[in-house]
Design a protein around this motif. Structure first.
Motif, PDB file in Angstrom:
ATOM      1  N   GLY A 146      22.970 -35.420   5.819  1.00 25.02           N
ATOM      2  CA  GLY A 146      21.844 -34.510   6.023  1.00 25.02           C
ATOM      3  C   GLY A 146      21.977 -33.212   5.254  1.00 25.02           C
ATOM      4  N   GLY A 147      23.088 -33.030   4.549  1.00 21.89           N
ATOM      5  CA  GLY A 147      23.297 -31.820   3.748  1.00 21.89           C
ATOM      6  C   GLY A 147      23.300 -32.172   2.275  1.00 21.89           C
ATOM      7  N   GLU A 148      23.286 -31.156   1.424  1.00 21.93           N
ATOM      8  CA  GLU A 148      23.261 -31.389  -0.012  1.00 21.93           C
ATOM      9  C   GLU A 148      24.575 -30.992  -0.656  1.00 21.93           C
ATOM     10  N   GLY A 149      25.135 -31.866  -1.456  1.00 24.72           N
ATOM     11  CA  GLY A 149      26.304 -31.575  -2.266  1.00 24.72           C
ATOM     12  C   GLY A 149      27.569 -31.294  -1.468  1.00 24.72           C
ATOM     13  N   LEU A 150      28.555 -30.785  -2.186  1.00 19.47           N
ATOM     14  CA  LEU A 150      29.840 -30.430  -1.605  1.00 19.47           C
ATOM     15  C   LEU A 150      29.860 -28.940  -1.319  1.00 19.47           C
ATOM     16  N   ASN A 151      30.337 -28.583  -0.136  1.00 20.26           N
ATOM     17  CA  ASN A 151      30.470 -27.181   0.257  1.00 20.26           C
ATOM     18  C   ASN A 151      31.766 -27.021   1.030  1.00 20.26           C
ATOM     19  N   THR A 152      32.381 -25.862   0.933  1.00 21.09           N
ATOM     20  CA  THR A 152      33.698 -25.640   1.519  1.00 21.09           C
ATOM     21  C   THR A 152      33.639 -25.430   3.023  1.00 21.09           C
ATOM     22  N   VAL A 153      34.588 -26.060   3.711  1.00 22.93           N
ATOM     23  CA  VAL A 153      34.762 -25.882   5.150  1.00 22.93           C
ATOM     24  C   VAL A 153      36.195 -25.416   5.391  1.00 22.93           C
ATOM     25  N   GLY A 154      36.351 -24.425   6.248  1.00 22.19           N
ATOM     26  CA  GLY A 154      37.670 -23.999   6.702  1.00 22.19           C
ATOM     27  C   GLY A 154      37.978 -24.742   7.990  1.00 22.19           C
ATOM     28  N   MET A 155      39.173 -25.281   8.094  1.00 25.13           N
ATOM     29  CA  MET A 155      39.568 -26.069   9.266  1.00 25.13           C
ATOM     30  C   MET A 155      40.879 -25.535   9.827  1.00 25.13           C
ATOM     31  N   TRP A 156      40.977 -25.497  11.150  1.00 21.17           N
ATOM     32  CA  TRP A 156      42.183 -25.062  11.835  1.00 21.17           C
ATOM     33  C   TRP A 156      42.615 -26.152  12.801  1.00 21.17           C
ATOM     34  N   ALA A 157      43.838 -26.627  12.638  1.00 21.62           N
ATOM     35  CA  ALA A 157      44.431 -27.597  13.567  1.00 21.62           C
ATOM     36  C   ALA A 157      45.201 -26.817  14.626  1.00 21.62           C
ATOM     37  N   ASN A 158      45.547 -27.471  15.706  1.00 23.94           N
ATOM     38  CA  ASN A 158      46.311 -26.806  16.773  1.00 23.94           C
ATOM     39  C   ASN A 158      47.768 -26.615  16.410  1.00 23.94           C
ATOM     40  N   GLU A 159      48.286 -27.438  15.510  1.00 24.11           N
ATOM     41  CA  GLU A 159      49.686 -27.328  15.103  1.00 24.11           C
ATOM     42  C   GLU A 159      49.858 -27.895  13.704  1.00 24.11           C
ATOM     43  N   PRO A 160      50.916 -27.488  13.007  1.00 24.88           N
ATOM     44  CA  PRO A 160      51.171 -28.049  11.679  1.00 24.88           C
ATOM     45  C   PRO A 160      51.389 -29.555  11.779  1.00 24.88           C
ATOM     46  N   GLY A 161      51.070 -30.255  10.723  1.00 27.35           N
ATOM     47  CA  GLY A 161      51.303 -31.698  10.719  1.00 27.35           C
ATOM     48  C   GLY A 161      50.901 -32.319   9.401  1.00 27.35           C
TER      49      GLY A 161
END
Length: 112
Positions: free
Chosen positions: A42-57
């Motif tokens: 439903g969106g156009e093209g590639l766009n940046t998302v910031g993601m945060w996990a609960n812990e490193p992995g």
């Protein structure tokens, strides 16, 4: 400082498009934060998302992780991000599928 999340998602790593020239893993380091391009249904093209996990992995094909997300251009995603919407993460090739689990109105301009 972690911004107010706009949505929570589950990522499932597949690395389907990876050949021998691409790594077959994805990692969240000590900061638990990564930014990558995504393509949303439903969106156009590639766009940046910031993601945060609960812990490193480190994650390989078949692994799943829950992440809190913030898009850099919210105006491009305001109508597309809702529970159940799928998106793909990209790093030269698509490597993971995400599913929006919940939308946080407090994270979107003009919605709180």
């Amino acid at each position: 400082m972690i911004p107010i999340p706009q949505f929570r998602a589950e990522l499932e790593f597949h690395f389907k498009e990876h050949g021998s020239e691409h790594r077959d893993w994805f990692a969240f380091g000590d900061s638990c934060h990564r930014r990558v391009p995504m393509q949303v249904s439903g969106g156009e093209g590639l766009n940046t998302v910031g993601m945060w996990a609960n812990e490193p992995g480190t994650y390989r094909a078949g692994d799943k992780v829950l992440v809190d997300c913030v898009v850099i251009a919210p105006e491009l995603f305001s109508s597309a991000i809702k529970p159940g919407v799928k998106f793909e993460l990209w790093d030269c090739v698509f490597f993971a599928t995400g599913t929006v689990l919940e939308r946080n109105p407090a994270g979107w301009p003009n919605e709180a």
